[in-house]
Design a protein around this motif. Sequence first.
Motif, PDB file in Angstrom:
ATOM      1  N   VAL A 148       0.867  -1.180   0.000  1.00 38.36           N
ATOM      2  CA  VAL A 148       0.000   0.000   0.000  1.00 38.36           C
ATOM      3  C   VAL A 148       0.903   1.230   0.000  1.00 38.36           C
ATOM      4  CG1 VAL A 148      -1.697   1.320   1.326  1.00 38.36           C
ATOM      5  CG2 VAL A 148      -1.867  -1.175   1.225  1.00 38.36           C
ATOM      6  N   GLN A 149       0.743   2.097  -0.990  1.00 35.41           N
ATOM      7  CA  GLN A 149       1.612   3.264  -1.071  1.00 35.41           C
ATOM      8  C   GLN A 149       1.170   4.350  -0.103  1.00 35.41           C
ATOM      9  OE1 GLN A 149      -0.974   2.813  -2.873  1.00 35.41           O
ATOM     10  NE2 GLN A 149      -1.367   4.387  -4.408  1.00 35.41           N
ATOM     11  N   CYS A 150       2.125   5.102   0.399  1.00 38.71           N
ATOM     12  CA  CYS A 150       1.845   6.162   1.377  1.00 38.71           C
ATOM     13  C   CYS A 150       1.384   7.429   0.656  1.00 38.71           C
ATOM     14  CB  CYS A 150       3.093   6.441   2.219  1.00 38.71           C
ATOM     15  SG  CYS A 150       3.634   5.037   3.196  1.00 38.71           S
ATOM     16  N   PHE A 153      -4.639   8.169  -2.076  1.00 39.54           N
ATOM     17  CA  PHE A 153      -5.616   7.123  -2.408  1.00 39.54           C
ATOM     18  C   PHE A 153      -5.164   5.751  -1.933  1.00 39.54           C
ATOM     19  CE2 PHE A 153      -6.490  10.386  -5.709  1.00 39.54           C
ATOM     20  CZ  PHE A 153      -7.805  10.652  -5.376  1.00 39.54           C
ATOM     21  N   ALA A 154      -4.428   5.715  -0.837  1.00 38.15           N
ATOM     22  CA  ALA A 154      -3.822   4.470  -0.360  1.00 38.15           C
ATOM     23  C   ALA A 154      -4.818   3.337  -0.183  1.00 38.15           C
ATOM     24  CB  ALA A 154      -3.082   4.724   0.955  1.00 38.15           C
ATOM     25  N   LEU A 155      -5.974   3.642   0.401  1.00 37.52           N
ATOM     26  CA  LEU A 155      -6.930   2.574   0.734  1.00 37.52           C
ATOM     27  C   LEU A 155      -7.936   2.316  -0.380  1.00 37.52           C
ATOM     28  CD1 LEU A 155      -7.588   3.480   4.478  1.00 37.52           C
ATOM     29  CD2 LEU A 155      -5.939   1.885   3.516  1.00 37.52           C
ATOM     30  N   GLU A 156      -7.772   3.042  -1.502  1.00 34.34           N
ATOM     31  CA  GLU A 156      -8.709   2.881  -2.619  1.00 34.34           C
ATOM     32  C   GLU A 156      -8.614   1.464  -3.181  1.00 34.34           C
ATOM     33  OE1 GLU A 156      -7.972   4.582  -6.684  1.00 34.34           O
ATOM     34  OE2 GLU A 156      -9.548   5.953  -6.065  1.00 34.34           O
ATOM     35  N   GLY A 157      -9.714   0.779  -3.245  1.00 33.56           N
ATOM     36  CA  GLY A 157      -9.743  -0.560  -3.822  1.00 33.56           C
ATOM     37  C   GLY A 157      -9.286  -1.666  -2.896  1.00 33.56           C
ATOM     38  N   VAL A 197       0.279   6.331   6.995  1.00 31.45           N
ATOM     39  CA  VAL A 197       0.786   5.226   7.813  1.00 31.45           C
ATOM     40  C   VAL A 197      -0.049   5.079   9.082  1.00 31.45           C
ATOM     41  CG1 VAL A 197       2.728   4.418   9.221  1.00 31.45           C
ATOM     42  CG2 VAL A 197       3.146   5.320   6.926  1.00 31.45           C
ATOM     43  N   ASP A 198      -0.314   6.210   9.743  1.00 30.43           N
ATOM     44  CA  ASP A 198      -1.123   6.179  10.980  1.00 30.43           C
ATOM     45  C   ASP A 198      -2.527   5.638  10.713  1.00 30.43           C
ATOM     46  OD1 ASP A 198       0.999   7.197  12.381  1.00 30.43           O
ATOM     47  OD2 ASP A 198       0.277   9.276  12.361  1.00 30.43           O
ATOM     48  N   GLU A 199      -3.112   6.059   9.571  1.00 31.03           N
ATOM     49  CA  GLU A 199      -4.470   5.619   9.242  1.00 31.03           C
ATOM     50  C   GLU A 199      -4.521   4.122   8.962  1.00 31.03           C
ATOM     51  OE1 GLU A 199      -8.055   6.639   6.029  1.00 31.03           O
ATOM     52  OE2 GLU A 199      -6.198   7.784   6.012  1.00 31.03           O
ATOM     53  N   VAL A 200      -3.551   3.629   8.191  1.00 32.96           N
ATOM     54  CA  VAL A 200      -3.524   2.197   7.866  1.00 32.96           C
ATOM     55  C   VAL A 200      -3.289   1.373   9.133  1.00 32.96           C
ATOM     56  CG1 VAL A 200      -2.263   0.403   6.602  1.00 32.96           C
ATOM     57  CG2 VAL A 200      -2.823   2.557   5.472  1.00 32.96           C
ATOM     58  N   GLU A 205      -4.013  -2.494  12.322  1.00 34.79           N
ATOM     59  CA  GLU A 205      -3.276  -2.834  13.534  1.00 34.79           C
ATOM     60  C   GLU A 205      -2.122  -3.803  13.292  1.00 34.79           C
ATOM     61  OE1 GLU A 205      -6.499  -4.164  16.013  1.00 34.79           O
ATOM     62  OE2 GLU A 205      -7.115  -2.116  16.510  1.00 34.79           O
ATOM     63  N   GLU A 206      -2.213  -5.011  13.867  1.00 34.33           N
ATOM     64  CA  GLU A 206      -1.102  -5.960  13.838  1.00 34.33           C
ATOM     65  C   GLU A 206      -0.803  -6.501  12.442  1.00 34.33           C
ATOM     66  OE1 GLU A 206       0.817  -6.685  16.488  1.00 34.33           O
ATOM     67  OE2 GLU A 206      -0.347  -5.167  17.556  1.00 34.33           O
TER      68      GLU A 206
END
Length: 273
Positions: A148-150, A153-157, A197-200, A205-206
């Motif tokens: 996942v790129q920082c 649109f990191a969480l897109e898809g 990074v914080d959002e992901v 989490e782990e």
Amino acid sequence: MARVIAIANQKGGVGKTTSAINLASSLAVLEFKTLLVDADPQANSTTGLGFDLRNVQQSLYDCMVNDVQAKDVILESDTPNLKVLPSHIDLVGAELELINHPSRERVMKQVVDSVKDDYDFVIVDCSPSLGLITVNALVASNSVIIPVQCEFFALEGLGKLLNTIKIVQSRLNIALEIEGILMTMYDGRLRLSNQVVDEVKQHFEESVFNTIIHRNTKLGEAPSFGKSVIMYDASSTGAINYLNLAKEILQKHNFTQIKSKDKILAINDDQSK
């Protein structure tokens, strides 16, 4: 018997092939016999390790469609302990040619199973899609790494990919695990990178690797020389990041007892080159 790890994300440009090449090379440099399976018709993992596609006579396509033995197709790379099962643009047509195959989702598993006893790790570079070839890769694997790129649109898809993984787990490969989410293209100078990074980490989490892949010019240069970053510039931040990722995976699965001084190194943001 090898641990088979797919690297998958249907979103392009997230560092998937870069991660496949450099994780496989790092494991090989750490003296684990490793096979890199290029399951992307673009064949970037193949060319990124110095192979000229004009000289590649047979590929994963031939193993999946024409029943060619994988051992007869695998190529020796310049990196000790690293071999490659190459790809070819013909793999684009494999989905159509396998459509009536009675076990179409398990064809790649048969290919990988035929050779995996010869390796410690098999790394599968998936295509940027959720088609039949990617499903084959997930069925053939013990686990999957999701780069996942920082970026914004990191969480897109990502939801679609996780849903596909759940379907594969429930219907085709009950043992499939998420090896981890790998943050890539991190730039410590940008507030956005830290926010992503914080959002992901908050969401997953782990499941998020401790290792983060920094933006690094050497990572971009290495494939043009047909080398992994560790063979191109072993002292670069990119090489250190992927060695750390390899060590983190080894520690997770108790493949080796790593001395405390060799445990995952903390890379300062300003080390990015």
